[in-house]
Design a protein around this motif. Sequence first.
Motif, PDB file in Angstrom:
ATOM      1  N   GLY A 177       6.822  -5.236 -16.417  1.00 37.36           N
ATOM      2  CA  GLY A 177       7.300  -5.275 -15.041  1.00 37.36           C
ATOM      3  C   GLY A 177       6.983  -4.019 -14.247  1.00 37.36           C
ATOM      4  O   GLY A 177       6.537  -4.082 -13.102  1.00 37.36           O
ATOM      5  N   VAL A 178       7.220  -2.852 -14.867  1.00 36.13           N
ATOM      6  CA  VAL A 178       6.958  -1.585 -14.168  1.00 36.13           C
ATOM      7  C   VAL A 178       5.471  -1.440 -13.866  1.00 36.13           C
ATOM      8  O   VAL A 178       5.077  -1.012 -12.781  1.00 36.13           O
ATOM      9  CB  VAL A 178       7.462  -0.396 -15.016  1.00 36.13           C
ATOM     10  N   LEU A 179       4.635  -1.818 -14.839  1.00 37.77           N
ATOM     11  CA  LEU A 179       3.188  -1.736 -14.632  1.00 37.77           C
ATOM     12  C   LEU A 179       2.756  -2.640 -13.487  1.00 37.77           C
ATOM     13  O   LEU A 179       1.974  -2.233 -12.619  1.00 37.77           O
ATOM     14  CB  LEU A 179       2.455  -2.123 -15.914  1.00 37.77           C
ATOM     15  N   ILE A 180       3.268  -3.857 -13.462  1.00 38.10           N
ATOM     16  CA  ILE A 180       2.896  -4.791 -12.394  1.00 38.10           C
ATOM     17  C   ILE A 180       3.330  -4.250 -11.045  1.00 38.10           C
ATOM     18  O   ILE A 180       2.587  -4.314 -10.055  1.00 38.10           O
ATOM     19  CB  ILE A 180       3.519  -6.171 -12.668  1.00 38.10           C
ATOM     20  N   LEU A 181       4.535  -3.693 -10.983  1.00 39.19           N
ATOM     21  CA  LEU A 181       5.036  -3.152  -9.722  1.00 39.19           C
ATOM     22  C   LEU A 181       4.182  -1.998  -9.235  1.00 39.19           C
ATOM     23  O   LEU A 181       3.794  -1.948  -8.060  1.00 39.19           O
ATOM     24  CB  LEU A 181       6.490  -2.704  -9.892  1.00 39.19           C
ATOM     25  N   THR A 182       3.873  -1.053 -10.121  1.00 43.99           N
ATOM     26  CA  THR A 182       3.108   0.124  -9.704  1.00 43.99           C
ATOM     27  C   THR A 182       1.671  -0.227  -9.342  1.00 43.99           C
ATOM     28  O   THR A 182       1.059   0.451  -8.508  1.00 43.99           O
ATOM     29  CB  THR A 182       3.102   1.188 -10.817  1.00 43.99           C
ATOM     30  N   GLN A 183       1.114  -1.296  -9.934  1.00 40.65           N
ATOM     31  CA  GLN A 183      -0.263  -1.654  -9.640  1.00 40.65           C
ATOM     32  C   GLN A 183      -0.381  -2.540  -8.402  1.00 40.65           C
ATOM     33  O   GLN A 183      -1.424  -2.561  -7.747  1.00 40.65           O
ATOM     34  CB  GLN A 183      -0.906  -2.360 -10.851  1.00 40.65           C
ATOM     35  N   THR A 184       0.675  -3.319  -8.104  1.00 38.88           N
ATOM     36  CA  THR A 184       0.615  -4.178  -6.924  1.00 38.88           C
ATOM     37  C   THR A 184       1.047  -3.463  -5.649  1.00 38.88           C
ATOM     38  O   THR A 184       0.698  -3.908  -4.550  1.00 38.88           O
ATOM     39  CB  THR A 184       1.501  -5.422  -7.109  1.00 38.88           C
ATOM     40  N   MET A 185       1.776  -2.358  -5.775  1.00 40.79           N
ATOM     41  CA  MET A 185       2.220  -1.635  -4.584  1.00 40.79           C
ATOM     42  C   MET A 185       1.051  -1.163  -3.720  1.00 40.79           C
ATOM     43  O   MET A 185       1.088  -1.327  -2.490  1.00 40.79           O
ATOM     44  CB  MET A 185       3.101  -0.458  -4.991  1.00 40.79           C
ATOM     45  N   PRO A 186      -0.018  -0.554  -4.291  1.00 40.41           N
ATOM     46  CA  PRO A 186      -1.141  -0.157  -3.430  1.00 40.41           C
ATOM     47  C   PRO A 186      -1.794  -1.337  -2.708  1.00 40.41           C
ATOM     48  O   PRO A 186      -2.235  -1.196  -1.555  1.00 40.41           O
ATOM     49  CB  PRO A 186      -2.122   0.498  -4.413  1.00 40.41           C
ATOM     50  N   ILE A 187      -1.848  -2.507  -3.358  1.00 35.51           N
ATOM     51  CA  ILE A 187      -2.417  -3.684  -2.692  1.00 35.51           C
ATOM     52  C   ILE A 187      -1.539  -4.101  -1.521  1.00 35.51           C
ATOM     53  O   ILE A 187      -2.039  -4.440  -0.440  1.00 35.51           O
ATOM     54  CB  ILE A 187      -2.571  -4.835  -3.707  1.00 35.51           C
ATOM     55  N   THR A 188      -0.221  -4.063  -1.731  1.00 34.37           N
ATOM     56  CA  THR A 188       0.706  -4.385  -0.643  1.00 34.37           C
ATOM     57  C   THR A 188       0.531  -3.416   0.520  1.00 34.37           C
ATOM     58  O   THR A 188       0.517  -3.826   1.697  1.00 34.37           O
ATOM     59  CB  THR A 188       2.157  -4.340  -1.146  1.00 34.37           C
ATOM     60  N   MET A 189       0.378  -2.131   0.196  1.00 35.02           N
ATOM     61  CA  MET A 189       0.194  -1.127   1.251  1.00 35.02           C
ATOM     62  C   MET A 189      -1.139  -1.324   1.966  1.00 35.02           C
ATOM     63  O   MET A 189      -1.238  -1.121   3.181  1.00 35.02           O
ATOM     64  CB  MET A 189       0.285   0.276   0.654  1.00 35.02           C
ATOM     65  N   LEU A 190      -2.176  -1.723   1.236  1.00 31.22           N
ATOM     66  CA  LEU A 190      -3.466  -1.986   1.860  1.00 31.22           C
ATOM     67  C   LEU A 190      -3.356  -3.101   2.887  1.00 31.22           C
ATOM     68  O   LEU A 190      -3.835  -2.979   4.022  1.00 31.22           O
ATOM     69  CB  LEU A 190      -4.497  -2.337   0.793  1.00 31.22           C
ATOM     70  N   LEU A 191      -2.693  -4.184   2.504  1.00 27.29           N
ATOM     71  CA  LEU A 191      -2.549  -5.305   3.431  1.00 27.29           C
ATOM     72  C   LEU A 191      -1.642  -4.938   4.605  1.00 27.29           C
ATOM     73  O   LEU A 191      -1.910  -5.323   5.748  1.00 27.29           O
ATOM     74  CB  LEU A 191      -1.988  -6.516   2.683  1.00 27.29           C
ATOM     75  N   PHE A 192      -0.583  -4.173   4.320  1.00 27.45           N
ATOM     76  CA  PHE A 192       0.355  -3.801   5.387  1.00 27.45           C
ATOM     77  C   PHE A 192      -0.290  -2.824   6.360  1.00 27.45           C
ATOM     78  O   PHE A 192      -0.310  -3.068   7.570  1.00 27.45           O
ATOM     79  CB  PHE A 192       1.611  -3.198   4.765  1.00 27.45           C
ATOM     80  N   PHE A 193      -0.797  -1.701   5.836  1.00 27.15           N
ATOM     81  CA  PHE A 193      -1.423  -0.710   6.710  1.00 27.15           C
ATOM     82  C   PHE A 193      -2.670  -1.281   7.377  1.00 27.15           C
ATOM     83  O   PHE A 193      -2.919  -1.034   8.553  1.00 27.15           O
ATOM     84  CB  PHE A 193      -1.796   0.544   5.911  1.00 27.15           C
ATOM     85  N   GLY A 194      -3.458  -2.017   6.607  1.00 29.30           N
ATOM     86  CA  GLY A 194      -4.731  -2.499   7.137  1.00 29.30           C
ATOM     87  C   GLY A 194      -4.590  -3.486   8.263  1.00 29.30           C
ATOM     88  O   GLY A 194      -5.390  -3.469   9.210  1.00 29.30           O
ATOM     89  N   TYR A 195      -3.563  -4.352   8.194  1.00 26.90           N
ATOM     90  CA  TYR A 195      -3.441  -5.400   9.192  1.00 26.90           C
ATOM     91  C   TYR A 195      -2.333  -5.149  10.210  1.00 26.90           C
ATOM     92  O   TYR A 195      -2.414  -5.622  11.332  1.00 26.90           O
ATOM     93  CB  TYR A 195      -3.206  -6.747   8.500  1.00 26.90           C
TER      94      TYR A 195
END
Length: 278
Positions: free
Chosen positions: A42-60
């Motif tokens: 769970g921790v690994l999934i959270l830490t690895q998906t957070m940058p993708i979430t930030m990319l979509l949030f900041f990018g769009y």
Amino acid sequence: MSTDALVTERRTADATAPAHTPVADGLAVLGRHLQRIKAAPGVLILTQTMPITMLLFFGYVFGSALAVPGQEYRAFLVPGLLAATAANGIMTGMFQSAQDCHRGVMDRFRTLPMSRSAVPFGQTAADVLTTAVGLLPLMLVGLAVGWRIEGGPAAAVGAFGLLLLFRFATSWVGCWLGLLIRNEEAAGQLGAATFILPLLSSAYIPTDNLPGWLRTLAEWNPISAVAAAARDLFGNAVPAADAAWPVAHPVAGTLLWSAVLLAVAVPLSVRLYSRGGE
């Protein structure tokens, strides 16, 4: 059984026992951390998906409001997020070390006949391996939203290597802080505060239009050098000639920052682990 037979049997067992070397012990601890991640992903999934979430949030969400001269913002953002992910080794390293200290795992490790550098080395090496895997989804999503690798395969491999080197260095810094704090909850709270470090760099925004003192602070942030090196090697942007030295020479700056962090954090971590936090 006679005494001579017992002595002979003991010598034979010692000769056939695996040697306790720093590398062998470190690999054993590395395997333990990989099994730990496998058992609780769970921790690994959270830490690895957070940058993708930030990319979509900041990018769009912010992308239309942020202008980067001569470049599309999402192409500017992806290398910065890769650099911020590399810097996140401080948070994960600190939490893992503090958790093991808090739960008595480090004390049990110290009772074993193993190298004193093996435990922090195994932890940081496992972190680098998981980061290497975790960076790939972020890069794939970046390609999907418009980012491109334009610097050639060799330069791209060099950028990936620099990111992992910096992650290794920051993971050692986090390991030292976790051994120093020795409290799981405190490490989690302090780790959350490290989120501000990429904000004070060029990871998300250009530093050209910042006030003088703030631009200087941001450009001497090691994350800025890593972000600039990634953009340079991926062929996304050329470093500004009037920037601070680590950003104007980002590859050399990243290597230097990584060497300094390792030179400080590695001996401090090993010494603190050996002394049991005293």
